[in-house]
Design an enzyme around this catalytic site. Sequence first.
Site, PDB file in Angstrom:
ATOM      1  N   ASP A  13       2.350  11.129  27.334  1.00  0.00           N
ATOM      2  CA  ASP A  13       3.174  11.868  26.369  1.00  0.00           C
ATOM      3  C   ASP A  13       4.513  12.180  27.030  1.00  0.00           C
ATOM      4  O   ASP A  13       4.642  12.127  28.258  1.00  0.00           O
ATOM      5  CB  ASP A  13       2.486  13.185  25.954  1.00  0.00           C
ATOM      6  CG  ASP A  13       3.305  13.954  24.914  1.00  0.00           C
ATOM      7  OD1 ASP A  13       3.830  13.316  23.974  1.00  0.00           O
ATOM      8  OD2 ASP A  13       3.456  15.178  25.042  1.00  0.00           O
ATOM      9  N   SER A  14       5.488  12.517  26.189  1.00  0.00           N
ATOM     10  CA  SER A  14       6.785  12.919  26.732  1.00  0.00           C
ATOM     11  C   SER A  14       6.655  14.193  27.573  1.00  0.00           C
ATOM     12  O   SER A  14       7.507  14.462  28.409  1.00  0.00           O
ATOM     13  CB  SER A  14       7.769  13.165  25.590  1.00  0.00           C
ATOM     14  OG  SER A  14       7.283  14.203  24.772  1.00  0.00           O
ATOM     15  N   CYS A  76       1.528  10.525  21.826  1.00  0.00           N
ATOM     16  CA  CYS A  76       2.847  11.016  21.431  1.00  0.00           C
ATOM     17  C   CYS A  76       3.217  10.291  20.134  1.00  0.00           C
ATOM     18  O   CYS A  76       3.255   9.053  20.101  1.00  0.00           O
ATOM     19  CB  CYS A  76       3.840  10.662  22.539  1.00  0.00           C
ATOM     20  SG  CYS A  76       5.552  11.063  22.145  1.00  0.00           S
ATOM     21  N   GLU A 161       7.739  23.069  25.525  1.00  0.00           N
ATOM     22  CA  GLU A 161       8.053  22.604  26.888  1.00  0.00           C
ATOM     23  C   GLU A 161       8.577  23.758  27.752  1.00  0.00           C
ATOM     24  O   GLU A 161       8.297  23.824  28.938  1.00  0.00           O
ATOM     25  CB  GLU A 161       9.096  21.483  26.842  1.00  0.00           C
ATOM     26  CG  GLU A 161       8.543  20.131  26.386  1.00  0.00           C
ATOM     27  CD  GLU A 161       7.585  19.491  27.392  1.00  0.00           C
ATOM     28  OE1 GLU A 161       7.930  19.398  28.584  1.00  0.00           O
ATOM     29  OE2 GLU A 161       6.478  19.090  26.977  1.00  0.00           O
ATOM     30  N   CYS A 195       2.831  15.834  15.663  1.00  0.00           N
ATOM     31  CA  CYS A 195       3.422  15.874  16.996  1.00  0.00           C
ATOM     32  C   CYS A 195       2.382  16.541  17.874  1.00  0.00           C
ATOM     33  O   CYS A 195       1.854  17.601  17.512  1.00  0.00           O
ATOM     34  CB  CYS A 195       4.713  16.692  16.994  1.00  0.00           C
ATOM     35  SG  CYS A 195       5.336  17.005  18.665  1.00  0.00           S
ATOM     36  N   HIS A 197       2.506  18.163  20.476  1.00  0.00           N
ATOM     37  CA  HIS A 197       2.841  19.492  21.006  1.00  0.00           C
ATOM     38  C   HIS A 197       2.445  20.607  20.029  1.00  0.00           C
ATOM     39  O   HIS A 197       2.239  21.745  20.433  1.00  0.00           O
ATOM     40  CB  HIS A 197       4.358  19.625  21.240  1.00  0.00           C
ATOM     41  CG  HIS A 197       4.855  18.983  22.497  1.00  0.00           C
ATOM     42  ND1 HIS A 197       4.864  17.617  22.671  1.00  0.00           N
ATOM     43  CD2 HIS A 197       5.395  19.517  23.621  1.00  0.00           C
ATOM     44  CE1 HIS A 197       5.399  17.344  23.864  1.00  0.00           C
ATOM     45  NE2 HIS A 197       5.730  18.476  24.450  1.00  0.00           N
TER      46      HIS A 197
END
Length: 276
Positions: A13-14, A76, A161, A195, A197
Amino acid sequence: MSQKQYNPIGVFDSGYGGLTVLKEIVKELPEYDYLYLGDNARAPYGSRSFEEVYDLTLECVKQLFDKGCHLVILACNTASAKALRNIQQKDLPIIAPNKRVLGVIRPTTELVGNYSKTKHIGVLGTVGTVLSQSYPIEIAKFFPDVKVFQEACPLWVPMVENNEYENPESDSIIKQHIDNLMSRSPKIDTIILGCTHYPLLTNKIKKFLPQNVTLLSQGEIVAKGLVDYMRRHPKMEANCSKNKSMEFFTTGDTANFDIHAGKFFGKQIKSKHLNF
Ligand code: DGL
Protein backbone atom coordinates in the site's frame (compact mmCIF):
# COMPACT_ATOMS: atom_id res chain seq x y z
CA MET A 1 21.14 -27.64 7.17
CA SER A 2 18.54 -27.04 4.49
CA GLN A 3 17.23 -23.45 4.17
CA LYS A 4 13.54 -22.89 4.88
CA GLN A 5 11.54 -21.89 1.82
CA TYR A 6 10.78 -18.15 2.08
CA ASN A 7 8.33 -16.92 -0.52
CA PRO A 8 6.00 -14.64 1.41
CA ILE A 9 2.78 -13.17 0.09
CA GLY A 10 3.53 -9.52 -0.60
CA VAL A 11 1.02 -6.90 0.52
CA PHE A 12 1.55 -3.38 -0.76
CA ASP A 13 0.00 0.00 0.00
CA SER A 14 1.04 3.62 -0.31
CA GLY A 15 1.11 3.73 3.50
CA TYR A 16 -0.70 2.27 6.49
CA GLY A 17 -4.04 1.55 4.84
CA GLY A 18 -3.06 -1.86 3.50
CA LEU A 19 -2.62 -3.03 7.08
CA THR A 20 -6.43 -3.10 7.31
CA VAL A 21 -6.36 -5.69 4.52
CA LEU A 22 -3.32 -7.62 5.75
CA LYS A 23 -4.94 -8.08 9.16
CA GLU A 24 -8.01 -9.75 7.63
CA ILE A 25 -5.93 -11.85 5.24
CA VAL A 26 -3.83 -13.19 8.11
CA LYS A 27 -7.04 -14.08 10.00
CA GLU A 28 -8.29 -16.13 7.03
CA LEU A 29 -4.93 -17.58 5.96
CA PRO A 30 -2.69 -17.65 9.04
CA GLU A 31 -0.31 -20.34 7.81
CA TYR A 32 1.52 -18.24 5.19
CA ASP A 33 4.45 -15.85 5.40
CA TYR A 34 3.64 -12.19 4.73
CA LEU A 35 5.75 -9.25 3.69
CA TYR A 36 4.16 -5.82 3.94
CA LEU A 37 5.52 -2.80 2.13
CA GLY A 38 4.19 0.68 2.89
CA ASP A 39 5.46 3.46 0.68
CA ASN A 40 4.83 5.98 3.48
CA ALA A 41 7.54 8.38 2.31
CA ARG A 42 5.70 8.96 -0.97
CA ALA A 43 2.07 8.74 0.27
CA PRO A 44 -0.52 9.91 -0.52
CA TYR A 45 -0.87 8.42 -3.98
CA GLY A 46 -4.48 9.59 -4.35
CA SER A 47 -3.69 12.96 -5.89
CA ARG A 48 -0.83 11.73 -8.12
CA SER A 49 -1.09 11.30 -11.89
CA PHE A 50 -1.74 7.97 -13.56
CA GLU A 51 1.94 7.72 -14.65
CA GLU A 52 3.28 8.52 -11.18
CA VAL A 53 1.08 5.94 -9.45
CA TYR A 54 2.03 3.36 -12.06
CA ASP A 55 5.79 4.04 -11.74
CA LEU A 56 5.77 4.03 -7.94
CA THR A 57 3.62 0.92 -7.71
CA LEU A 58 5.74 -1.00 -10.22
CA GLU A 59 8.89 -0.07 -8.34
CA CYS A 60 7.40 -1.43 -5.11
CA VAL A 61 6.11 -4.60 -6.77
CA LYS A 62 9.61 -5.28 -8.15
CA GLN A 63 11.04 -4.86 -4.64
CA LEU A 64 8.56 -7.42 -3.32
CA PHE A 65 9.47 -9.83 -6.12
CA ASP A 66 13.18 -9.34 -5.33
CA LYS A 67 12.46 -10.23 -1.72
CA GLY A 68 10.98 -13.57 -2.76
CA CYS A 69 7.26 -12.87 -3.24
CA HIS A 70 5.54 -14.82 -6.02
CA LEU A 71 2.17 -13.30 -5.25
CA VAL A 72 1.59 -9.62 -4.48
CA ILE A 73 -1.68 -8.00 -3.37
CA LEU A 74 -2.05 -4.31 -4.14
CA ALA A 75 -3.93 -3.46 -0.93
CA CYS A 76 -4.46 0.02 -2.31
CA ASN A 77 -7.43 1.10 -4.40
CA THR A 78 -5.54 3.92 -6.07
CA ALA A 79 -2.79 1.56 -7.24
CA SER A 80 -5.38 -1.07 -8.19
CA ALA A 81 -7.28 1.53 -10.23
CA LYS A 82 -4.32 3.16 -11.93
CA ALA A 83 -1.49 0.62 -12.13
CA LEU A 84 -2.79 -2.94 -11.81
CA ARG A 85 -3.95 -3.54 -15.36
CA ASN A 86 -0.71 -2.24 -16.89
CA ILE A 87 1.41 -4.28 -14.53
CA GLN A 88 -0.61 -7.44 -15.20
CA GLN A 89 -0.76 -7.06 -18.96
CA LYS A 90 2.43 -5.18 -19.87
CA ASP A 91 5.06 -5.82 -17.20
CA LEU A 92 4.45 -9.26 -15.74
CA PRO A 93 4.83 -11.17 -19.03
CA ILE A 94 8.31 -9.61 -19.39
CA ILE A 95 9.68 -9.31 -15.86
CA ALA A 96 8.02 -12.23 -14.04
CA PRO A 97 5.72 -14.42 -16.15
CA ASN A 98 5.13 -16.88 -13.29
CA LYS A 99 4.36 -14.29 -10.65
CA ARG A 100 1.02 -12.66 -10.00
CA VAL A 101 -0.27 -9.29 -8.82
CA LEU A 102 -3.87 -8.94 -7.60
CA GLY A 103 -5.89 -5.86 -6.65
CA VAL A 104 -8.70 -4.97 -4.27
CA ILE A 105 -11.32 -3.47 -6.58
CA ARG A 106 -12.40 -6.59 -8.45
CA PRO A 107 -13.19 -8.74 -5.38
CA THR A 108 -15.20 -5.85 -3.93
CA THR A 109 -17.22 -5.12 -7.05
CA GLU A 110 -18.01 -8.82 -7.57
CA LEU A 111 -19.99 -8.87 -4.33
CA VAL A 112 -21.20 -5.40 -3.54
CA GLY A 113 -24.54 -5.63 -5.36
CA ASN A 114 -25.61 -8.42 -3.01
CA TYR A 115 -25.51 -6.06 -0.04
CA SER A 116 -27.85 -3.41 -1.44
CA LYS A 117 -31.65 -3.58 -1.50
CA THR A 118 -32.17 -0.15 -3.08
CA LYS A 119 -29.44 -0.77 -5.70
CA HIS A 120 -28.06 2.67 -4.90
CA ILE A 121 -24.43 2.27 -3.78
CA GLY A 122 -22.00 4.92 -2.59
CA VAL A 123 -18.22 4.84 -2.98
CA LEU A 124 -15.83 6.88 -0.87
CA GLY A 125 -12.32 6.98 -2.32
CA THR A 126 -9.27 9.02 -3.23
CA VAL A 127 -9.43 11.53 -6.07
CA GLY A 128 -7.46 9.08 -8.23
CA THR A 129 -9.80 6.16 -7.59
CA VAL A 130 -12.93 8.25 -8.14
CA LEU A 131 -11.67 9.86 -11.36
CA SER A 132 -10.56 6.48 -12.75
CA GLN A 133 -14.26 5.44 -12.70
CA SER A 134 -13.05 1.94 -11.84
CA TYR A 135 -15.87 1.29 -9.36
CA PRO A 136 -18.80 2.30 -11.60
CA ILE A 137 -17.27 0.44 -14.57
CA GLU A 138 -16.54 -2.77 -12.66
CA ILE A 139 -19.81 -2.78 -10.70
CA ALA A 140 -21.78 -2.39 -13.96
CA LYS A 141 -20.20 -5.62 -15.23
CA PHE A 142 -21.54 -7.67 -12.31
CA PHE A 143 -24.63 -5.66 -11.34
CA PRO A 144 -25.94 -3.68 -14.33
CA ASP A 145 -28.99 -2.50 -12.38
CA VAL A 146 -26.95 -0.83 -9.63
CA LYS A 147 -26.49 2.96 -9.57
CA VAL A 148 -23.13 4.13 -8.22
CA PHE A 149 -22.53 7.50 -6.55
CA GLN A 150 -18.97 8.54 -5.70
CA GLU A 151 -17.30 11.05 -3.41
CA ALA A 152 -13.58 11.83 -3.33
CA CYS A 153 -12.16 12.59 0.12
CA PRO A 154 -8.68 14.04 -0.52
CA LEU A 155 -7.87 14.87 3.12
CA TRP A 156 -8.71 11.53 4.65
CA VAL A 157 -5.49 9.67 3.72
CA PRO A 158 -3.22 12.48 5.00
CA MET A 159 -5.31 12.51 8.20
CA VAL A 160 -4.59 8.80 8.73
CA GLU A 161 -0.94 8.95 7.63
CA ASN A 162 -0.29 11.88 10.01
CA ASN A 163 -2.26 10.29 12.82
CA GLU A 164 -4.60 13.28 13.03
CA TYR A 165 -7.89 11.48 12.67
CA GLU A 166 -8.71 11.40 16.37
CA ASN A 167 -8.74 15.21 16.50
CA PRO A 168 -12.21 16.81 16.82
CA GLU A 169 -11.48 18.96 13.73
CA SER A 170 -11.45 15.82 11.60
CA ASP A 171 -15.16 15.33 12.38
CA SER A 172 -16.32 18.26 10.27
CA ILE A 173 -14.15 17.13 7.31
CA ILE A 174 -15.62 13.64 7.53
CA LYS A 175 -19.19 14.89 7.93
CA GLN A 176 -18.90 17.16 4.91
CA HIS A 177 -18.00 14.27 2.58
CA ILE A 178 -20.68 11.97 3.98
CA ASP A 179 -23.27 14.72 3.51
CA ASN A 180 -22.05 15.33 -0.06
CA LEU A 181 -22.37 11.65 -0.90
CA MET A 182 -25.79 11.16 0.69
CA SER A 183 -27.11 14.30 -1.02
CA ARG A 184 -26.47 12.63 -4.40
CA SER A 185 -28.98 9.94 -3.53
CA PRO A 186 -30.83 9.53 -0.24
CA LYS A 187 -31.59 5.97 -1.40
CA ILE A 188 -27.97 4.86 -0.87
CA ASP A 189 -28.08 1.90 1.52
CA THR A 190 -24.53 0.55 1.05
CA ILE A 191 -21.25 2.42 1.02
CA ILE A 192 -17.90 0.99 -0.03
CA LEU A 193 -14.89 2.34 1.81
CA GLY A 194 -12.96 2.41 -1.46
CA CYS A 195 -9.66 3.27 0.14
CA THR A 196 -7.87 0.92 2.49
CA HIS A 197 -7.01 3.78 4.85
CA TYR A 198 -10.67 4.57 5.54
CA PRO A 199 -11.57 1.64 7.84
CA LEU A 200 -9.54 3.49 10.46
CA LEU A 201 -12.21 6.20 10.30
CA THR A 202 -15.15 3.80 10.59
CA ASN A 203 -16.39 5.00 14.00
CA LYS A 204 -16.37 8.62 12.88
CA ILE A 205 -18.01 7.87 9.53
CA LYS A 206 -20.79 5.88 11.21
CA LYS A 207 -21.62 8.84 13.44
CA PHE A 208 -22.74 10.81 10.40
CA LEU A 209 -24.52 8.06 8.50
CA PRO A 210 -28.16 7.01 8.73
CA GLN A 211 -28.41 3.74 10.68
CA ASN A 212 -29.79 1.76 7.77
CA VAL A 213 -26.65 2.26 5.67
CA THR A 214 -24.19 -0.64 5.52
CA LEU A 215 -20.55 0.38 5.51
CA LEU A 216 -18.36 -2.10 3.66
CA SER A 217 -14.63 -2.22 4.30
CA GLN A 218 -12.62 -4.35 1.97
CA GLY A 219 -10.40 -6.32 4.32
CA GLU A 220 -12.75 -9.25 4.82
CA ILE A 221 -13.92 -9.29 1.22
CA VAL A 222 -10.36 -9.31 -0.15
CA ALA A 223 -9.30 -11.96 2.36
CA LYS A 224 -12.17 -14.27 1.34
CA GLY A 225 -11.33 -13.58 -2.31
CA LEU A 226 -7.76 -14.66 -1.66
CA VAL A 227 -8.88 -17.91 -0.01
CA ASP A 228 -10.84 -18.64 -3.18
CA TYR A 229 -7.90 -17.64 -5.41
CA MET A 230 -5.57 -20.02 -3.56
CA ARG A 231 -8.07 -22.84 -3.98
CA ARG A 232 -8.31 -22.18 -7.71
CA HIS A 233 -4.52 -21.79 -8.19
CA PRO A 234 -2.85 -24.76 -6.46
CA LYS A 235 0.51 -24.13 -8.16
CA MET A 236 0.71 -20.60 -6.83
CA GLU A 237 -0.55 -21.80 -3.47
CA ALA A 238 2.32 -24.33 -3.29
CA ASN A 239 4.78 -21.55 -4.17
CA CYS A 240 3.85 -19.45 -1.13
CA SER A 241 5.81 -20.47 1.94
CA LYS A 242 4.11 -21.34 5.22
CA ASN A 243 6.09 -20.43 8.33
CA LYS A 244 3.52 -17.99 9.82
CA SER A 245 5.91 -15.03 9.69
CA MET A 246 5.21 -11.32 9.09
CA GLU A 247 7.82 -8.85 7.94
CA PHE A 248 7.26 -5.12 7.50
CA PHE A 249 9.06 -2.62 5.31
CA THR A 250 8.44 1.10 5.03
CA THR A 251 10.00 3.77 2.87
CA GLY A 252 9.19 6.21 5.69
CA ASP A 253 10.06 6.49 9.35
CA THR A 254 10.31 3.06 10.99
CA ALA A 255 9.50 4.32 14.51
CA ASN A 256 6.21 5.84 13.32
CA PHE A 257 5.41 2.76 11.30
CA ASP A 258 6.00 0.51 14.31
CA ILE A 259 3.56 2.51 16.45
CA HIS A 260 0.82 2.34 13.79
CA ALA A 261 1.36 -1.29 12.88
CA GLY A 262 1.68 -2.31 16.52
CA LYS A 263 -1.79 -0.87 17.24
CA PHE A 264 -3.18 -2.97 14.41
CA PHE A 265 -1.72 -6.28 15.37
CA GLY A 266 -1.78 -5.84 19.13
CA LYS A 267 1.90 -6.73 19.37
CA GLN A 268 5.24 -5.03 18.89
CA ILE A 269 6.27 -4.61 15.25
CA LYS A 270 9.83 -3.89 14.18
CA SER A 271 9.79 -2.62 10.62
CA LYS A 272 12.78 -2.17 8.34
CA HIS A 273 13.53 0.85 6.24
CA LEU A 274 13.56 0.56 2.47
CA ASN A 275 15.29 3.17 0.38
CA PHE A 276 14.61 3.73 -3.26
N1 DGL B 1 -4.86 3.13 0.76
C1 DGL B 1 -4.81 3.80 -0.51
C2 DGL B 1 -6.06 3.44 -1.31
O1 DGL B 1 -6.70 2.44 -1.00
C3 DGL B 1 -4.56 5.25 -0.30
C4 DGL B 1 -4.00 5.92 -1.48
C5 DGL B 1 -3.27 7.19 -1.17
O2 DGL B 1 -2.10 7.10 -0.78
O3 DGL B 1 -3.84 8.28 -1.37
O4 DGL B 1 -6.43 4.10 -2.26
